[in-house]
Design a protein around this motif. Structure first.
Motif, PDB file in Angstrom:
ATOM      1  N   GLN A  57       0.826  -1.197   0.000  1.00  0.00           N
ATOM      2  CA  GLN A  57       0.000   0.000   0.000  1.00  0.00           C
ATOM      3  C   GLN A  57       0.866   1.256   0.000  1.00  0.00           C
ATOM      4  OE1 GLN A  57      -2.009   1.309   3.637  1.00  0.00           O
ATOM      5  NE2 GLN A  57      -3.902   1.428   2.445  1.00  0.00           N
ATOM      6  N   MET A  58       1.888   1.272   0.805  1.00  0.00           N
ATOM      7  CA  MET A  58       2.714   2.467   0.948  1.00  0.00           C
ATOM      8  C   MET A  58       3.622   2.715  -0.247  1.00  0.00           C
ATOM      9  SD  MET A  58       1.721   3.995   3.564  1.00  0.00           S
ATOM     10  CE  MET A  58       3.011   5.230   3.697  1.00  0.00           C
ATOM     11  N   SER A  59       3.905   1.685  -1.027  1.00  0.00           N
ATOM     12  CA  SER A  59       4.816   1.868  -2.160  1.00  0.00           C
ATOM     13  C   SER A  59       4.323   2.962  -3.106  1.00  0.00           C
ATOM     14  CB  SER A  59       5.036   0.553  -2.905  1.00  0.00           C
ATOM     15  OG  SER A  59       3.809   0.071  -3.430  1.00  0.00           O
ATOM     16  N   THR A  60       3.069   2.921  -3.491  1.00  0.00           N
ATOM     17  CA  THR A  60       2.561   3.946  -4.409  1.00  0.00           C
ATOM     18  C   THR A  60       2.395   5.288  -3.707  1.00  0.00           C
ATOM     19  OG1 THR A  60       0.281   3.252  -3.983  1.00  0.00           O
ATOM     20  CG2 THR A  60       1.383   2.305  -5.914  1.00  0.00           C
ATOM     21  N   GLN A  61       2.023   5.263  -2.436  1.00  0.00           N
ATOM     22  CA  GLN A  61       1.890   6.507  -1.682  1.00  0.00           C
ATOM     23  C   GLN A  61       3.231   7.223  -1.561  1.00  0.00           C
ATOM     24  OE1 GLN A  61      -1.005   7.866  -0.490  1.00  0.00           O
ATOM     25  NE2 GLN A  61      -2.048   6.204  -1.538  1.00  0.00           N
ATOM     26  N   LEU A  62       4.267   6.467  -1.244  1.00  0.00           N
ATOM     27  CA  LEU A  62       5.585   7.062  -1.049  1.00  0.00           C
ATOM     28  C   LEU A  62       6.211   7.547  -2.352  1.00  0.00           C
ATOM     29  CD1 LEU A  62       7.048   4.656   1.646  1.00  0.00           C
ATOM     30  CD2 LEU A  62       6.336   7.039   1.954  1.00  0.00           C
ATOM     31  N   ILE A  63       6.085   6.771  -3.401  1.00  0.00           N
ATOM     32  CA  ILE A  63       6.685   7.205  -4.663  1.00  0.00           C
ATOM     33  C   ILE A  63       5.993   8.464  -5.179  1.00  0.00           C
ATOM     34  CG2 ILE A  63       5.349   5.837  -6.341  1.00  0.00           C
ATOM     35  CD1 ILE A  63       8.114   5.221  -7.671  1.00  0.00           C
ATOM     36  N   THR A  64       4.692   8.551  -4.989  1.00  0.00           N
ATOM     37  CA  THR A  64       3.959   9.746  -5.405  1.00  0.00           C
ATOM     38  C   THR A  64       4.373  10.951  -4.561  1.00  0.00           C
ATOM     39  OG1 THR A  64       2.089   8.388  -6.116  1.00  0.00           O
ATOM     40  CG2 THR A  64       1.652  10.715  -5.725  1.00  0.00           C
ATOM     41  N   ALA A  65       4.483  10.762  -3.258  1.00  0.00           N
ATOM     42  CA  ALA A  65       4.879  11.859  -2.369  1.00  0.00           C
ATOM     43  C   ALA A  65       6.293  12.336  -2.653  1.00  0.00           C
ATOM     44  CB  ALA A  65       4.749  11.424  -0.914  1.00  0.00           C
ATOM     45  N   SER A  66       7.159  11.418  -3.075  1.00  0.00           N
ATOM     46  CA  SER A  66       8.557  11.791  -3.298  1.00  0.00           C
ATOM     47  C   SER A  66       8.760  12.636  -4.550  1.00  0.00           C
ATOM     48  CB  SER A  66       9.434  10.541  -3.361  1.00  0.00           C
ATOM     49  OG  SER A  66       9.209   9.821  -4.561  1.00  0.00           O
ATOM     50  N   ASP A  68       7.297  15.465  -5.101  1.00  0.00           N
ATOM     51  CA  ASP A  68       7.290  16.861  -4.669  1.00  0.00           C
ATOM     52  C   ASP A  68       8.093  17.127  -3.407  1.00  0.00           C
ATOM     53  OD1 ASP A  68       5.598  17.707  -6.751  1.00  0.00           O
ATOM     54  OD2 ASP A  68       3.845  17.042  -5.641  1.00  0.00           O
ATOM     55  N   CYS A  69       8.573  16.091  -2.716  1.00  0.00           N
ATOM     56  CA  CYS A  69       9.157  16.293  -1.392  1.00  0.00           C
ATOM     57  C   CYS A  69      10.474  15.534  -1.198  1.00  0.00           C
ATOM     58  CB  CYS A  69       8.194  15.803  -0.318  1.00  0.00           C
ATOM     59  SG  CYS A  69       6.605  16.614  -0.284  1.00  0.00           S
ATOM     60  N   THR A  70      11.284  16.051  -0.303  1.00  0.00           N
ATOM     61  CA  THR A  70      12.468  15.348   0.180  1.00  0.00           C
ATOM     62  C   THR A  70      12.039  14.434   1.325  1.00  0.00           C
ATOM     63  OG1 THR A  70      12.929  17.065   1.790  1.00  0.00           O
ATOM     64  CG2 THR A  70      13.954  17.303  -0.401  1.00  0.00           C
ATOM     65  N   LEU A  71      12.984  13.761   1.956  1.00  0.00           N
ATOM     66  CA  LEU A  71      12.687  12.871   3.078  1.00  0.00           C
ATOM     67  C   LEU A  71      11.897  13.599   4.163  1.00  0.00           C
ATOM     68  CD1 LEU A  71      12.991  10.243   4.737  1.00  0.00           C
ATOM     69  CD2 LEU A  71      15.220  11.114   5.478  1.00  0.00           C
ATOM     70  N   SER A  72      12.382  14.736   4.607  1.00  0.00           N
ATOM     71  CA  SER A  72      11.685  15.449   5.690  1.00  0.00           C
ATOM     72  C   SER A  72      10.308  15.921   5.238  1.00  0.00           C
ATOM     73  CB  SER A  72      12.517  16.631   6.194  1.00  0.00           C
ATOM     74  OG  SER A  72      12.754  17.563   5.158  1.00  0.00           O
ATOM     75  N   GLY A  73      10.176  16.275   3.981  1.00  0.00           N
ATOM     76  CA  GLY A  73       8.877  16.692   3.462  1.00  0.00           C
ATOM     77  C   GLY A  73       7.869  15.553   3.424  1.00  0.00           C
ATOM     78  N   VAL A  74       8.320  14.369   3.051  1.00  0.00           N
ATOM     79  CA  VAL A  74       7.427  13.203   3.021  1.00  0.00           C
ATOM     80  C   VAL A  74       6.987  12.854   4.442  1.00  0.00           C
ATOM     81  CG1 VAL A  74       7.235  10.741   2.457  1.00  0.00           C
ATOM     82  CG2 VAL A  74       8.378  12.300   0.864  1.00  0.00           C
ATOM     83  N   VAL A  75       7.929  12.860   5.379  1.00  0.00           N
ATOM     84  CA  VAL A  75       7.587  12.571   6.778  1.00  0.00           C
ATOM     85  C   VAL A  75       6.555  13.580   7.272  1.00  0.00           C
ATOM     86  CG1 VAL A  75       8.469  12.507   9.147  1.00  0.00           C
ATOM     87  CG2 VAL A  75       9.757  11.403   7.305  1.00  0.00           C
ATOM     88  N   LYS A  76       6.778  14.846   6.990  1.00  0.00           N
ATOM     89  CA  LYS A  76       5.845  15.892   7.420  1.00  0.00           C
ATOM     90  C   LYS A  76       4.476  15.711   6.758  1.00  0.00           C
ATOM     91  CE  LYS A  76       5.595  20.826   8.147  1.00  0.00           C
ATOM     92  NZ  LYS A  76       6.298  22.099   8.073  1.00  0.00           N
ATOM     93  N   LEU A  77       4.465  15.352   5.490  1.00  0.00           N
ATOM     94  CA  LEU A  77       3.212  15.136   4.767  1.00  0.00           C
ATOM     95  C   LEU A  77       2.364  14.056   5.444  1.00  0.00           C
ATOM     96  CD1 LEU A  77       1.500  15.643   2.136  1.00  0.00           C
ATOM     97  CD2 LEU A  77       2.813  13.770   1.131  1.00  0.00           C
ATOM     98  N   PHE A  78       2.987  12.984   5.885  1.00  0.00           N
ATOM     99  CA  PHE A  78       2.238  11.881   6.486  1.00  0.00           C
ATOM    100  C   PHE A  78       1.856  12.144   7.937  1.00  0.00           C
ATOM    101  CE2 PHE A  78       3.429   9.779   2.657  1.00  0.00           C
ATOM    102  CZ  PHE A  78       2.381   8.900   2.439  1.00  0.00           C
ATOM    103  N   ILE A  98      14.499   8.021   1.338  1.00  0.00           N
ATOM    104  CA  ILE A  98      13.628   7.957   0.166  1.00  0.00           C
ATOM    105  C   ILE A  98      14.299   8.720  -0.968  1.00  0.00           C
ATOM    106  CG2 ILE A  98      12.263  10.013   0.764  1.00  0.00           C
ATOM    107  CD1 ILE A  98       9.779   8.410  -0.258  1.00  0.00           C
ATOM    108  N   ASP A  99      14.253   8.146  -2.151  1.00  0.00           N
ATOM    109  CA  ASP A  99      14.730   8.865  -3.329  1.00  0.00           C
ATOM    110  C   ASP A  99      13.701   9.909  -3.705  1.00  0.00           C
ATOM    111  OD1 ASP A  99      17.154   7.567  -3.768  1.00  0.00           O
ATOM    112  OD2 ASP A  99      16.245   6.005  -4.993  1.00  0.00           O
ATOM    113  N   ASN A 100      14.163  11.006  -4.233  1.00  0.00           N
ATOM    114  CA  ASN A 100      13.207  11.980  -4.745  1.00  0.00           C
ATOM    115  C   ASN A 100      13.453  12.169  -6.230  1.00  0.00           C
ATOM    116  OD1 ASN A 100      15.527  13.510  -4.632  1.00  0.00           O
ATOM    117  ND2 ASN A 100      14.745  15.012  -3.215  1.00  0.00           N
TER     118      ASN A 100
END
Length: 113
Positions: A57-66, A68-78, A98-100
């Motif tokens: 489930q998280m694979s598509t969520q994380l790749i999509t979030a990455s 627009d965001c760096t690691l700290s941005g993805v963490v903040k988004l969630f 996470i790769d961006n």
């Protein structure tokens, strides 16, 4: 509390999650999965393995979030994303890397059609 690390890989992109082995974390993950219409399907596909279903489930969520965001941005988004566990470690799941997506104008080709 022991943890395990899981790497999600897609082509050249990857992310690394650390997940607690605690029952509390597994129950929170299952609750997240079941809050989505495809959650039961993911659990069935993974023979009830909540961690594997969660990673799917998280694979598509994380790749999509990455995108627009760096690691700290993805963490903040969630931290503020409804129905998702925080990825800062406070709920037993921590996003470690996470790769961006970085685009350079020289990466594109332009053609008249």
């Amino acid at each position: 509390m022991s943890t395990k690390q899981y790497q999600i890989v897609f082509d050249w992109w990857d992310a690394l999650l650390e997940i607690s082995d605690s029952q509390e974390t597994k129950e929170a993950i299952e609750k997240q999965l079941r809050s989505f219409s495809d959650g039961q399907k993911l659990l069935d596909e993974e023979n009830g393995d909540v961690i594997q279903a969660y990673l799917k489930q998280m694979s598509t969520q994380l790749i999509t979030a990455s995108i627009d965001c760096t690691l700290s941005g993805v963490v903040k988004l969630f931290q503020n994303k409804d129905d998702f566990l925080s990825l800062d470690g406070s709920m037993g799941v921590k996003l470690l890397s996470i790769d961006n997506w970085v685009f350079h104008l020289t990466d594109f080709e332009f053609e008249e059609v």
